[in-house]
Design an enzyme around this catalytic site. Structure first.
Site, PDB file in Angstrom:
ATOM      1  N   CYS A 132      -7.534  -0.767  13.647  1.00  0.00           N
ATOM      2  CA  CYS A 132      -8.124  -1.917  14.351  1.00  0.00           C
ATOM      3  C   CYS A 132      -7.206  -2.363  15.476  1.00  0.00           C
ATOM      4  O   CYS A 132      -7.141  -3.531  15.820  1.00  0.00           O
ATOM      5  CB  CYS A 132      -8.431  -3.051  13.382  1.00  0.00           C
ATOM      6  SG  CYS A 132      -7.013  -3.648  12.477  1.00  0.00           S
ATOM      7  N   ALA A 166       0.824  -1.212   0.000  1.00  0.00           N
ATOM      8  CA  ALA A 166       0.000   0.000   0.000  1.00  0.00           C
ATOM      9  C   ALA A 166       0.857   1.261   0.000  1.00  0.00           C
ATOM     10  O   ALA A 166       0.551   2.222  -0.716  1.00  0.00           O
ATOM     11  CB  ALA A 166      -0.916  -0.005   1.221  1.00  0.00           C
TER      12      ALA A 166
HETATM   13  N1  SAH Z   1     -10.630  -3.416   4.137  1.00  0.00           N
HETATM   14  C1  SAH Z   1     -10.925  -4.815   4.366  1.00  0.00           C
HETATM   15  C2  SAH Z   1     -10.159  -5.412   5.522  1.00  0.00           C
HETATM   16  C3  SAH Z   1      -8.679  -5.193   5.446  1.00  0.00           C
HETATM   17  S1  SAH Z   1      -7.746  -6.256   6.461  1.00  0.00           S
HETATM   18  C4  SAH Z   1     -12.414  -4.971   4.576  1.00  0.00           C
HETATM   19  O1  SAH Z   1     -13.116  -3.980   4.709  1.00  0.00           O
HETATM   20  O2  SAH Z   1     -12.875  -6.103   4.620  1.00  0.00           O
HETATM   21  C5  SAH Z   1      -6.132  -5.706   6.082  1.00  0.00           C
HETATM   22  C6  SAH Z   1      -5.621  -6.108   4.729  1.00  0.00           C
HETATM   23  O3  SAH Z   1      -4.385  -5.446   4.532  1.00  0.00           O
HETATM   24  C7  SAH Z   1      -5.326  -7.592   4.531  1.00  0.00           C
HETATM   25  O4  SAH Z   1      -6.079  -8.071   3.443  1.00  0.00           O
HETATM   26  C8  SAH Z   1      -3.822  -7.656   4.212  1.00  0.00           C
HETATM   27  O5  SAH Z   1      -3.497  -8.588   3.181  1.00  0.00           O
HETATM   28  C9  SAH Z   1      -3.551  -6.266   3.746  1.00  0.00           C
HETATM   29  N2  SAH Z   1      -2.174  -5.761   3.926  1.00  0.00           N
HETATM   30  C10 SAH Z   1      -1.380  -5.889   5.008  1.00  0.00           C
HETATM   31  N3  SAH Z   1      -0.229  -5.197   4.847  1.00  0.00           N
HETATM   32  C11 SAH Z   1      -0.310  -4.605   3.635  1.00  0.00           C
HETATM   33  C12 SAH Z   1       0.550  -3.737   2.905  1.00  0.00           C
HETATM   34  N4  SAH Z   1       1.721  -3.320   3.399  1.00  0.00           N
HETATM   35  N5  SAH Z   1       0.133  -3.307   1.703  1.00  0.00           N
HETATM   36  C13 SAH Z   1      -1.054  -3.705   1.190  1.00  0.00           C
HETATM   37  N6  SAH Z   1      -1.906  -4.523   1.852  1.00  0.00           N
HETATM   38  C14 SAH Z   1      -1.549  -4.962   3.053  1.00  0.00           C
END
Ligand code: SAH
Length: 405
Positions: free
Chosen positions: A346, A286
């Protein structure tokens, strides 16, 4: 408390139950409604039974509560009730009934039992229409899982019960990893309605990284802000709950997640909901993606940030807050004046004040002025127990950039 007035069955039970004494004569947190008694809270030399009911007594006299003990965990007892109760089938049925009644008339998929929040520490039950997914995180609940499943079937009429006890936390209790169908058909794949969209979910999916259920309200509330043609970035998208709902409202959505399984899930959900032409699913870190978009001068109308917990414990908090500031700096670069930021944390260690400060630091660094338009609360099927801060973990804020864009 004396035996007088107890039902004969309760008296017989009370005679045999193991009693544990607290060491400290001061008021214990459990007397304020907390449920955890640490091993170090107990007078030394007492044997803690594994998975069995115990009554916890105060050194000044009186009963603090009744709970289930764990011989291996640092948390020696998780209380189920104040005072002295028999932890039997009737007791568990009443607790389950209360949890089920609280959710009656709600969404078709929800968390039916949430551990401490439902005064059933160690038990988590998710409901997907007529199917249930159960998890036991303590020795006491693990031992009673057969009974709990029978009761849940009786009370809900569930067609299928799946056990997801493949949870690392179980190691703290000396419990093995286990997953499988405990009742009903072998096929664990279903089409579920979460929020206003349809999702193909495998209840035994080994990639499932966490709950699917706790952001349903937020998905719909963010989508309500969206108008056709808007550009929406769903960052840390998992299955694209925000992006798919936005696309259903006519937006053009980009979902970003670093996990290949999540990205595949987004694509599947986009097709299932008939919005495949309005969703782009990107497998990327991200932070890197946000930086790249900023360099390319890309602009979005709405950016959603929903990362995993940055602070798993208190020591990690300063680094987590720097991480949030960094993340928001990059996200704000993608928003012009009038752009909307919906951002979530969270981690219960990150309270709202700290979270807001981290975001404000990011806005200040970028010369942006934010208006705070509202907040997203933890959904009511994840109840917060007032005395246990850990039960309050999900916070969201909604801002609009009003100057400096
Ligand atoms: N927004 C989602 C829940 C997200 S949970 C909903 O509403 O259902 C967090 C997510 O972040 C996970 O899917 C995980 O794979 C992702 N994640 C963790 N670290 C990350 C990073 N550095 N870059 C992108 N995605 C990441």
């Amino acid at each position: 408390m004396g035996d007088k007035g107890l039902h004969p069955a309760a008296r017989a039970w009370a005679a045999g139950v193991i009693r544990l004494r607290l060491a400290d004569r001061r008021r214990h947190r459990c007397q304020r409604g907390h449920l955890w008694v640490y091993r170090s809270d107990l007078e030394p030399g007492q044997e803690v039974p594994d998975g069995e009911p115990v009554v916890v007594e105060h050194p000044r006299g009186g009963v603090v509560g009744t709970g289930l003990a764990s011989a291996r965990s640092q948390i020696a007892v998780r209380l189920l009730a104040r005072g002295e109760v028999a932890v039997d089938e009737g007791f568990l049925r009443d607790r389950l009934c209360a949890a089920i009644a609280r959710r009656a008339g709600g969404r078709p998929c929800h968390r039916l039992v949430w551990s401490e929040g439902d005064l059933l520490p160690g038990l988590i039950v998710d409901r997907y229409h007529d199917r249930l997914v159960v998890q036991a995180t303590t020795a006491g609940m693990d031992r009673r899982l057969g009974l709990l499943i029978d009761l849940l079937r009786e009370l809900t009429g569930a067609a299928q019960v799946v056990e997801r006890n493949d949870l690392p936390v179980r190691a703290h209790e000396g419990l093995e990893q286990r997953a499988g169908v405990r009742h009903g058909p072998a096929d664990t794949v279903l089409e579920a309605t979460l929020g206003a969209a349809r999702w193909r979910i495998d209840l035994l999916d080994p990639h499932k990284t966490g709950t699917y259920l706790d952001q349903q309200d937020a998905h719909e509330r963010v989508a309500a802000l969206v108008r056709p043609g808007m550009r929406v970035a769903d960052v840390f998208s998992h299955l694209g709950g925000f992006g798919v709902h936005a696309a259903l409202r006519g937006a053009q959505a980009v979902c970003v997640d670093q996990a290949a399984a999540s990205v595949a899930g987004v694509r599947a959900a986009a097709d299932l909901n008939g919005v495949g032409d309005r969703i782009e699913a990107i497998e990327a870190d991200a932070f890197a993606w946000l930086r790249g978009e900023a360099r390319a001068k890309a602009r979005y109308d709405v950016v959603v940030l929903d990362p995993p917990s940055f602070a798993r414990n208190r020591d990690a908090l300063p680094a987590a807050l720097r991480g949030y500031t960094d993340l928001h700096r990059h996200a704000l670069d993608l928003l012009g004046t009038g752009g909307v930021l919906a951002t979530f944390t969270c981690s219960h260690h990150v309270d709202e004040t700290a979270f807001r400060e981290a975001i404000l630091d990011a806005a200040a660094a970028g010369g942006r002025t934010l208006r705070l338009d509202g907040r997203f609360d933890q959904p009511t099927d994840h109840p917060v127990l007032a005395a246990i801060p850990e039960t309050e973990y999900l916070r969201g804020l909604r801002y609009t950039v009003i100057d400096g864009g």
